[in-house]
Structures are given as C-alpha cells and as structure tokens.
Design a protein around this motif. Structure first.
Motif, PDB file in Angstrom:
ATOM      1  N   ALA A 118       0.832  -1.201   0.000  1.00 26.54           N
ATOM      2  CA  ALA A 118       0.000   0.000   0.000  1.00 26.54           C
ATOM      3  C   ALA A 118       0.869   1.256   0.000  1.00 26.54           C
ATOM      4  O   ALA A 118       1.964   1.272   0.562  1.00 26.54           O
ATOM      5  N   ARG A 119       0.370   2.312  -0.611  1.00 28.84           N
ATOM      6  CA  ARG A 119       1.063   3.590  -0.611  1.00 28.84           C
ATOM      7  C   ARG A 119       0.847   4.301   0.729  1.00 28.84           C
ATOM      8  O   ARG A 119      -0.056   3.943   1.492  1.00 28.84           O
ATOM      9  N   PRO A 120       1.673   5.314   1.025  1.00 24.08           N
ATOM     10  CA  PRO A 120       1.477   6.073   2.276  1.00 24.08           C
ATOM     11  C   PRO A 120       0.081   6.699   2.341  1.00 24.08           C
ATOM     12  O   PRO A 120      -0.470   7.126   1.318  1.00 24.08           O
ATOM     13  N   ASP A 121      -0.468   6.779   3.527  1.00 17.87           N
ATOM     14  CA  ASP A 121      -1.809   7.339   3.709  1.00 17.87           C
ATOM     15  C   ASP A 121      -1.847   8.838   3.424  1.00 17.87           C
ATOM     16  O   ASP A 121      -2.903   9.379   3.080  1.00 17.87           O
ATOM     17  N   LEU A 127      -3.604   7.837  -6.207  1.00 13.08           N
ATOM     18  CA  LEU A 127      -3.165   6.784  -7.116  1.00 13.08           C
ATOM     19  C   LEU A 127      -3.689   5.443  -6.622  1.00 13.08           C
ATOM     20  O   LEU A 127      -3.613   5.140  -5.434  1.00 13.08           O
ATOM     21  N   MET A 128      -4.171   4.633  -7.549  1.00 11.06           N
ATOM     22  CA  MET A 128      -4.819   3.380  -7.190  1.00 11.06           C
ATOM     23  C   MET A 128      -3.883   2.175  -7.262  1.00 11.06           C
ATOM     24  O   MET A 128      -4.196   1.120  -6.749  1.00 11.06           O
ATOM     25  N   THR A 129      -2.729   2.333  -7.915  1.00 11.72           N
ATOM     26  CA  THR A 129      -1.822   1.198  -8.084  1.00 11.72           C
ATOM     27  C   THR A 129      -1.007   0.966  -6.817  1.00 11.72           C
ATOM     28  O   THR A 129      -1.021   1.779  -5.887  1.00 11.72           O
ATOM     29  N   ASN A 183       4.710  11.892  -1.270  1.00 13.55           N
ATOM     30  CA  ASN A 183       4.251  10.820  -0.392  1.00 13.55           C
ATOM     31  C   ASN A 183       3.418   9.775  -1.142  1.00 13.55           C
ATOM     32  O   ASN A 183       2.532   9.136  -0.549  1.00 13.55           O
ATOM     33  N   VAL A 184       3.688   9.608  -2.422  1.00 15.52           N
ATOM     34  CA  VAL A 184       3.035   8.534  -3.171  1.00 15.52           C
ATOM     35  C   VAL A 184       3.869   7.256  -3.126  1.00 15.52           C
ATOM     36  O   VAL A 184       3.424   6.201  -3.583  1.00 15.52           O
TER      37      VAL A 184
END
Length: 223
Positions: A118-121, A127-129, A183-184
C-alpha cells in the motif's frame, strides 16, 4: 571455453559489479518490505517529516517534474528515441534500448502486483496502483542509464561526457525525490526502483554486448 568465459568476465567486470550492486539494493529493499525490516522505520520517518518541506508552490513544481517521467511522457520519449535510433540505423543500440525499456516495464509491474504494498496514507496524489517498487524511479533510471550507454561513445571526451553523466545521474535522483516528496511512495520503494533499473539495464547491456561480440567473431571466422 574457460578462456572465453574468463575473457568475458574480465571485459565486463565493472558492468557485472554494477549490475550486482543494483540487484543487491533491490533485493535488500524487497526483503525489508516483505519481512517488516528496519528500513520500514526509515520509511515512516521520511514520510512523516516530508510534510515539513511541502508548500503549495513547491508541490505544483514537483508534480510538473514527476509528470515528465509519467506514462504519457515516457511513452513519447520511448517512441522518439526508438525512431531516432532506427533512422540512424544504430540497430544494436536500438535492440538494447527496446529490451531495457520493455523488460523494465514488465519487471516492475510483476513485482508491484506480487508484493501489493500500500502507498502512504498521506499521499498528495490519488493513485490506485501498488507502491513497491516505484515505477517512476525504475523507468527514470532505465531511461537515463540506457541513453548514457547509447550516447557516451558518441560525444566528445571532457565536459560533454561529464555533463551527460551528471544529467543521467541527476534525472533518476530527481524523480525518486519527487515521488517521496509527494508521499506517493515510501523511501524503500524508490530505492528498490533505482536498484531494479540499474540491475536490469546493466544486465541487458552485458548480454547485448556479448551477443554483438560473438556475431563479430563469427563473421571474422567466415571472411
């Protein structure tokens, strides 16, 4: 056979070392991500404190820069470079570039959908990927490094080569920073992407050079 292998290893020793360095960096990041290793503490610390650097003006500029290595821009660069190499009839360089680019796209996507991190909150872009490894960092490294390999022997020594090397180092570093700033991506995502890009591009370089040398030796044999 042993003599040929020794000659191959000697000729490519620096390339092999560079490729292995990228591989080790990527595997180190991957292992930490999969096993909650100590790098995750650095990830959280960097992500937490990155907000201290964020301003509206800087954020607009960073988004503009990171988009220069996005899917649309990278596709344009890929098409332009491929067309240029084909037009100049630099076919060996074209094969190298095509293999480096397309192989890297396949690799980072395989790992993205396998790891599913998961990406950072607190990401500034929606972004969905998945997060690991950073596709932007991977492709920035691949594009910069492959262009360096293609053009380094076609520019004058001295300042032009130094500028080419500087630009090809600065670009992936800049793109990696933009992804962390926004932060993505976590820090380990971009480090893993850079490592993957270095490993893959150098590996393709070695294999293409070896294949070209074998073809040259075979042609000499039948002359």
């Amino acid at each position: 056979m042993k003599t040929e292998r020794k000659a191959f290893l000697h000729k490519n020793r620096w390339r092999i070392l560079f490729s292995l360095s990228g591989f080790v960096l990527f595997v180190l990041m991957l292992t930490n991500v999969l096993n909650n290793g100590p790098i995750l503490k650095a990830d959280k610390w960097v992500s937490l404190h990155m907000s201290e650097l964020q301003t509206p003006v800087w954020t607009k500029l960073i988004i503009f820069v990171t988009d220069l290595n996005g899917l649309f821009a990278s596709t344009i660069v890929f098409a332009a470079v491929s067309t240029f190499l084909w037009y100049r009839k630099w076919y060996s360089e074209l094969r190298f570039f095509l293999c480096s680019f397309t192989g890297a796209v396949l690799l980072f996507n395989v790992f993205k959908f396998s790891v599913q991190r998961a990406r950072p909150d607190t990401k500034l872009l929606d972004l969905m990927t998945y997060s690991f490894p950073s596709g932007h960092a991977t492709m920035a490294t691949v594009l910069a490094f492959s262009l360096y390999v293609v053009f380094v022997n076609r520019v004058d020594t001295g300042l032009p080569r130094i500028f080419l090397l500087f630009a090809c180092i600065l670009w992936p570093v800049t793109i990696a920073f933009t992804r962390v700033y926004l932060n993505v991506h976590w820090l380990s995502d971009v480090l893993g992407g850079v490592g993957l890009g270095i490993f893959w591009t150098t590996l393709v370089w070695i294999l293409c050079s070896h294949g070209q040398q074998k073809k040259h030796n075979k042609n000499k044999l039948y002359q």
